[in-house]
Design a protein around this motif. Structure first.
Motif, PDB file in Angstrom:
ATOM      1  N   THR A  90       1.083  -1.305   0.404  1.00  0.00           N
ATOM      2  CA  THR A  90      -0.193   0.587  -0.275  1.00  0.00           C
ATOM      3  C   THR A  90       0.665   1.298  -0.276  1.00  0.00           C
ATOM      4  N   GLU A 122      -0.869  -1.210  -3.849  1.00  0.00           N
ATOM      5  CA  GLU A 122      -2.234  -0.158  -3.809  1.00  0.00           C
ATOM      6  C   GLU A 122      -1.558   1.129  -3.583  1.00  0.00           C
ATOM      7  N   SER A 131      -5.359   4.334   2.941  1.00  0.00           N
ATOM      8  CA  SER A 131      -4.794   2.693   2.774  1.00  0.00           C
ATOM      9  C   SER A 131      -5.894   2.072   2.908  1.00  0.00           C
TER      10      SER A 131
END
Length: 206
Positions: A90, A122, A131
């Motif tokens: 992330t 991500e 996130s």
């Protein structure tokens, strides 16, 4: 003492009691939350899950910082142990839009030997809360439900609550080894910072 003076005196006493109660509540929250943060930061919940989620940290021109690398290496070890078949990295871009924390993390793990099909990045979240929201979207889209969250010791308590709030579960925690600050002052500061961030999120201010 006339009636107005008595009334003002009672109001002042009432306000003092309210302020004292509010202060006591706040102190109690920080103490109890701090204990929970420290306790959870010492766990290694190596349970089987659908995904390992690595929360981002700084990257430098496409290379993970030492903190991010340590988180990624811990996630790599968990993947090798068969804890989960998917690793989600992330974090969005900072000052350099060419690189994101999630993208850098994914590339690092790919070069370490995790197949690309087992990696999801991500790359838009600008903070932990964002996130967590985006990870939940990714997991639902891929039929994933449970996860092991990897970050620093005093960070995983808040991460777990954020992910659970988004409907992910169960959420296990596996902080990177030796990530607790050294020294009482540093640990206290880190715990209070995380407790403050958690409180602001609970109040809807972040």
């Amino acid at each position: 003492m006339n009636a107005d003076s008595v009334s003002r005196h009672l109001r002042r006493r009432w306000l003092l009691w309210v302020e004292a109660a509010a202060l006591l509540t706040l102190v109690s929250f920080f103490v109890l939350t701090g204990v929970r943060i420290a306790h959870e930061g010492a766990l290694q919940e190596l349970n089987s899950a659908d995904a390992i989620v690595v929360f981002g940290a700084a990257e430098y021109a496409g290379h993970p910082s030492p903190v991010l690398r340590a988180r990624l290496d811990h996630a790599f070890d968990l993947f090798r142990k068969g804890i989960a078949p998917v690793v989600i990295t992330t974090g969005g871009a900072a000052s350099d839009p060419r690189f994101s924390e999630g993208g850098v993390g994914s590339n690092y793990l790919k070069h370490r030997g995790i197949p690309e099909r087992n990696l999801i990045a991500e790359t838009q979240g600008s903070d932990t809360a964002q996130s967590a929201v985006r990870v939940a979207v990714i997991m639902r889209a891929n039929g994933l439900h449970s996860c092991v969250a990897v970050s620093d010791a005093y960070h995983v308590f808040r991460i777990k609550r954020l992910l659970e709030h988004e409907g992910i579960g169960p959420v296990y925690v596996a902080p990177r080894p030796d990530s607790r600050p050294h020294g009482v002052v540093q640990r206290t500061y880190a715990v209070m910072r995380e407790a403050s961030s958690y409180l602001l999120w609970k109040l809807g201010m972040t």
